[in-house]
Enzyme design. Structure first.
Site, PDB file in Angstrom:
ATOM      1  N   HIS A 116      39.487  79.244  13.777  1.00 44.30           N
ATOM      2  CA  HIS A 116      40.296  78.778  14.910  1.00 44.30           C
ATOM      3  C   HIS A 116      41.111  77.538  14.602  1.00 44.30           C
ATOM      4  CE1 HIS A 116      37.272  81.132  17.616  1.00 44.30           C
ATOM      5  NE2 HIS A 116      38.162  81.913  17.045  1.00 44.30           N
ATOM      6  N   CYS A 152      62.443  69.976  12.774  1.00 38.77           N
ATOM      7  CA  CYS A 152      63.457  70.512  13.704  1.00 38.77           C
ATOM      8  C   CYS A 152      63.570  69.677  14.978  1.00 38.77           C
ATOM      9  CB  CYS A 152      63.149  71.968  14.052  1.00 38.77           C
ATOM     10  SG  CYS A 152      61.706  72.128  15.136  1.00 38.77           S
TER      11      CYS A 152
HETATM   12  C1  BJW Z   1      23.327  75.425  20.369  1.00 37.48           C
HETATM   13  C2  BJW Z   1      22.963  74.075  20.453  1.00 37.48           C
HETATM   14  C3  BJW Z   1      22.261  73.518  19.371  1.00 37.48           C
HETATM   15  C4  BJW Z   1      24.049  74.628  22.255  1.00 37.48           C
HETATM   16  N1  BJW Z   1      21.981  74.286  18.322  1.00 37.48           N
HETATM   17  N2  BJW Z   1      23.030  76.150  19.323  1.00 37.48           N
HETATM   18  C5  BJW Z   1      37.673  92.030  21.930  1.00 37.48           C
HETATM   19  C6  BJW Z   1      36.936  92.177  23.074  1.00 37.48           C
HETATM   20  C7  BJW Z   1      37.182  91.370  24.184  1.00 37.48           C
HETATM   21  C8  BJW Z   1      38.185  90.394  24.164  1.00 37.48           C
HETATM   22  C9  BJW Z   1      38.906  90.240  23.018  1.00 37.48           C
HETATM   23  C10 BJW Z   1      38.659  91.054  21.922  1.00 37.48           C
HETATM   24  N3  BJW Z   1      39.510  90.670  20.932  1.00 37.48           N
HETATM   25  C11 BJW Z   1      40.253  89.637  21.371  1.00 37.48           C
HETATM   26  C12 BJW Z   1      39.927  89.364  22.647  1.00 37.48           C
HETATM   27  C13 BJW Z   1      40.532  88.277  23.487  1.00 37.48           C
HETATM   28  C14 BJW Z   1      39.965  86.908  23.191  1.00 37.48           C
HETATM   29  C15 BJW Z   1      38.475  86.904  23.487  1.00 37.48           C
HETATM   30  O1  BJW Z   1      37.631  86.960  22.616  1.00 37.48           O
HETATM   31  N4  BJW Z   1      38.104  86.770  24.736  1.00 37.48           N
HETATM   32  C16 BJW Z   1      36.687  86.725  25.122  1.00 37.48           C
HETATM   33  C17 BJW Z   1      36.391  85.412  25.840  1.00 37.48           C
HETATM   34  C18 BJW Z   1      36.355  87.922  25.954  1.00 37.48           C
HETATM   35  N5  BJW Z   1      40.213  86.530  21.811  1.00 37.48           N
HETATM   36  C19 BJW Z   1      41.356  85.978  21.447  1.00 37.48           C
HETATM   37  O2  BJW Z   1      42.266  85.794  22.228  1.00 37.48           O
HETATM   38  C20 BJW Z   1      41.508  85.617  19.992  1.00 37.48           C
HETATM   39  N6  BJW Z   1      42.720  86.184  19.494  1.00 37.48           N
HETATM   40  C21 BJW Z   1      42.833  87.459  19.101  1.00 37.48           C
HETATM   41  O3  BJW Z   1      41.864  88.182  19.006  1.00 37.48           O
HETATM   42  O4  BJW Z   1      44.118  87.855  18.814  1.00 37.48           O
HETATM   43  C22 BJW Z   1      44.416  89.231  18.853  1.00 37.48           C
HETATM   44  C23 BJW Z   1      44.496  89.617  20.320  1.00 37.48           C
HETATM   45  C24 BJW Z   1      45.305  88.921  21.165  1.00 37.48           C
HETATM   46  C25 BJW Z   1      45.363  89.263  22.513  1.00 37.48           C
HETATM   47  C26 BJW Z   1      44.564  90.290  23.010  1.00 37.48           C
HETATM   48  C27 BJW Z   1      43.722  90.994  22.119  1.00 37.48           C
HETATM   49  C28 BJW Z   1      43.710  90.663  20.766  1.00 37.48           C
HETATM   50  C29 BJW Z   1      41.639  84.106  19.835  1.00 37.48           C
HETATM   51  C30 BJW Z   1      40.417  83.375  20.193  1.00 37.48           C
HETATM   52  C31 BJW Z   1      40.662  81.866  20.087  1.00 37.48           C
HETATM   53  C32 BJW Z   1      39.509  81.056  20.624  1.00 37.48           C
HETATM   54  N7  BJW Z   1      39.935  79.710  20.796  1.00 37.48           N
HETATM   55  C33 BJW Z   1      38.979  78.713  21.225  1.00 37.48           C
HETATM   56  C34 BJW Z   1      39.699  77.374  21.417  1.00 37.48           C
HETATM   57  C35 BJW Z   1      40.031  76.743  20.066  1.00 37.48           C
HETATM   58  C36 BJW Z   1      40.803  75.489  20.238  1.00 37.48           C
HETATM   59  C37 BJW Z   1      40.028  74.412  20.956  1.00 37.48           C
HETATM   60  O5  BJW Z   1      39.001  73.927  20.443  1.00 37.48           O
HETATM   61  O6  BJW Z   1      40.452  74.036  22.030  1.00 37.48           O
HETATM   62  O7  BJW Z   1      37.918  78.599  20.255  1.00 37.48           O
HETATM   63  S1  BJW Z   1      38.092  79.167  22.718  1.00 37.48           S
HETATM   64  C38 BJW Z   1      36.542  78.475  22.234  1.00 37.48           C
HETATM   65  O8  BJW Z   1      35.575  79.541  22.091  1.00 37.48           O
HETATM   66  C39 BJW Z   1      36.770  77.905  20.801  1.00 37.48           C
HETATM   67  C40 BJW Z   1      35.510  78.324  20.113  1.00 37.48           C
HETATM   68  O9  BJW Z   1      35.698  78.326  18.709  1.00 37.48           O
HETATM   69  C41 BJW Z   1      35.219  79.681  20.702  1.00 37.48           C
HETATM   70  C42 BJW Z   1      33.798  80.131  20.574  1.00 37.48           C
HETATM   71  O10 BJW Z   1      32.959  79.272  21.287  1.00 37.48           O
HETATM   72  P1  BJW Z   1      31.535  78.899  20.678  1.00 37.48           P
HETATM   73  O11 BJW Z   1      31.707  78.155  19.416  1.00 37.48           O
HETATM   74  O12 BJW Z   1      30.688  80.094  20.633  1.00 37.48           O
HETATM   75  O13 BJW Z   1      31.007  77.819  21.760  1.00 37.48           O
HETATM   76  P2  BJW Z   1      30.289  78.069  23.185  1.00 37.48           P
HETATM   77  O14 BJW Z   1      30.391  76.811  23.928  1.00 37.48           O
HETATM   78  O15 BJW Z   1      30.776  79.298  23.816  1.00 37.48           O
HETATM   79  O16 BJW Z   1      28.766  78.333  22.802  1.00 37.48           O
HETATM   80  C43 BJW Z   1      27.942  77.309  22.257  1.00 37.48           C
HETATM   81  C44 BJW Z   1      26.612  77.932  21.902  1.00 37.48           C
HETATM   82  O17 BJW Z   1      25.849  76.939  21.261  1.00 37.48           O
HETATM   83  C45 BJW Z   1      25.786  78.401  23.119  1.00 37.48           C
HETATM   84  O18 BJW Z   1      25.317  79.719  22.872  1.00 37.48           O
HETATM   85  C46 BJW Z   1      24.620  77.423  23.172  1.00 37.48           C
HETATM   86  O19 BJW Z   1      23.405  78.032  23.600  1.00 37.48           O
HETATM   87  C47 BJW Z   1      24.515  76.999  21.746  1.00 37.48           C
HETATM   88  N8  BJW Z   1      23.930  75.669  21.495  1.00 37.48           N
HETATM   89  N9  BJW Z   1      23.362  73.526  21.650  1.00 37.48           N
HETATM   90  C48 BJW Z   1      22.331  75.539  18.293  1.00 37.48           C
HETATM   91  N10 BJW Z   1      21.834  72.170  19.374  1.00 37.48           N
END
Ligand code: BJW
Length: 246
Positions: A116, A152
Site C-alpha cells: 500500500h 509540473c
Molecule cells: C493486532 C494487535 C497486536 C491489533 N498484535 N494484531 C475483493 C473482494 C472485495 C472487495 C475488493 C476485492 N478486491 C478489491 C476490493 C476493493 C477494496 C477492498 O478490499 N475492500 C474491502 C474493504 C472489502 N480494495 C481496494 O480498493 C484495493 N485496490 C484494488 O484492489 O484495486 C483493484 C480494484 C479497484 C476497484 C474495485 C475492485 C478492484 C486497494 C486497497 C487499499 C487499502 N488502503 C488502505 C489505506 C492505505 C493508506 C493509509 O494508510 O491511509 O490500507 S485501507 C487500510 O486497510 C490500509 C491497510 O493497509 C488496510 C488493511 O488494514 P489492516 O492492516 O488489516 O488493519 P486493521 O485495522 O483492519 O486490522 C488490524 C488488526 O490488527 C486487527 O485484526 C486487530 O485484531 C489486530 N491487532 N493489535 C497483533 N498487538
C-alpha cells in the site's frame, strides 16, 4: 506451535510473513478498524480515496501530515525486530506488508514488499510524466498545502494506495511469488482488504503451512492451519525464543 517451529527449523525453508496494522500497534501507531482505530473517528471514504483528495486536498493532506507526525515519534517494537532478524536468518524469507509507516525498514528488514505504498513518499496527483512514480518528500516545499509537484507545479498527494486504486502491478507480482512458500504467517491484519487478504488463501492453495497471529478472529481464521491468539509483540519473540532453544 511445535509443528510450526519444527517446520521453521527445516533447511532452506521458504518463509513469508504478511503484516498489517496490528504489528505496529505496540509502537503506538493506531490501527484502522480496532477499538482505537483510525476509522472510529474518520470515515475512510472521506479521507482515504482519490475522490476525497479531489474534493478536499487540504483536508486529506493534513490528515496524512498528522499521521506522519505521530508515526515519526514511534519506534519499531519487538515484532518488527523479530521479523527483521528472520529476514537475515532465513535465506528464503519474504515480507509482504500492508503498512505504510516504514517501521519494518527502520527495524532493518530489507526488500519489504510494500503493498500500500509509503506515508513517507508522495506522488504527482496529475501523474505528470516528468515526476518519478513516487518519491520521498524531503525535497518538497511545504509552504503551500497540498505542496506542489516540483516538475509540473500541480498538487502532490501522499504516496499510498487508496481504496479503489490499483496496486502497483510489479508489487502484486512480487507478493504473488512470495505466497509460493513453505510457511506463510499472517500477523496483525483484519484480513478484509483485498488483494492483500487473498495472498493467505493463495499461499494455502500453493501448499504452504499457514499461520495467523492476531488477538482477535478474522475471516482468515477458518482458512489457516494454525491460529495463535495473541499480540504480535509477544507471540513473535516467543516463537523466536523457541526456535533458538531447539
Ligand atoms: C493486532 C494487535 C497486536 C491489533 N498484535 N494484531 C475483493 C473482494 C472485495 C472487495 C475488493 C476485492 N478486491 C478489491 C476490493 C476493493 C477494496 C477492498 O478490499 N475492500 C474491502 C474493504 C472489502 N480494495 C481496494 O480498493 C484495493 N485496490 C484494488 O484492489 O484495486 C483493484 C480494484 C479497484 C476497484 C474495485 C475492485 C478492484 C486497494 C486497497 C487499499 C487499502 N488502503 C488502505 C489505506 C492505505 C493508506 C493509509 O494508510 O491511509 O490500507 S485501507 C487500510 O486497510 C490500509 C491497510 O493497509 C488496510 C488493511 O488494514 P489492516 O492492516 O488489516 O488493519 P486493521 O485495522 O483492519 O486490522 C488490524 C488488526 O490488527 C486487527 O485484526 C486487530 O485484531 C489486530 N491487532 N493489535 C497483533 N498487538
Amino acid at each position: 506451535m511445535k509443528d510450526l517451529v519444527d517446520r521453521l527449523k527445516q533447511q532452506d525453508v521458504r518463509v513469508t510473513v504478511l503484516t498489517g496494522a496490528g504489528v505496529s500497534a505496540a509502537s503506538g501507531v493506531p490501527t484502522f478498524r480496532g477499538a482505537d482505530g483510525l476509522w472510529r473517528n474518520f470515515r475512510p471514504e472521506a479521507l482515504a480515496t482519490a475522490e476525497a483528495f479531489g474534493r478536499d486536498p487540504k483536508l486529506v493532506w493534513e490528515w496524512y501530515a498528522w499521521r506522519r507526525f505521530r508515526i515519526a515519534a514511534c519506534e519499531p517494537n519487538a515484532a518488527h525486530h523479530v521479523i527483521a532478524e528472520w529476514s537475515r536468518r532465513f535465506p528464503n524469507f519474504k515480507l509482504i506488508s500492508q503498512n505504510v509507516d516504514g517501521l519494518h525498514e527502520r527495524a532493518g528488514t530489507a526488500n519489504t514488499i510494500n503493498l500500500h505504498g509509503s506515508i513517507w513518499e508522495v506522488s504527482c496527483w496529475q501523474g505528470c510524466v516528468k515526476a518519478p512514480k513516487r518519491w520521498r518528500d524531503e525535497t518538497v516545499s511545504f509552504s503551500e498545502i497540498p505542496p506542489r509537484c516540483p516538475h509540473c507545479k500541480g498538487p502532490i498527494r501522499p504516496g499510498v494506495v487508496w481504496f479503489g486504486e490499483t496496486l502497483d502491478p510489479g508489487v502484486v507480482r512480487q507478493a504473488s511469488a512470495a505466497a509460493d512458500c513453505d510457511v506463510f504467517i499472517t500477523v496483525g491484519t483484519s484480513a478484509i482488504v483485498y488483494p492483500a487478504a487473498g495472498f493467505i488463501t493463495a499461499a494455502k492453495q500453493k501448499g504452504a503451512f499457514t499461520v495467523e497471529i492476531n488477538p482477535e478472529a478474522t475471516p482468515a481464521s477458518n482458512t489457516v492451519d494454525l491460529v495463535v491468539r495473541g499480540a504480535a509483540e509477544t507471540v513473535l519473540p516467543d516463537m523466536a525464543a523457541r526456535l533458538a532453544a531447539l
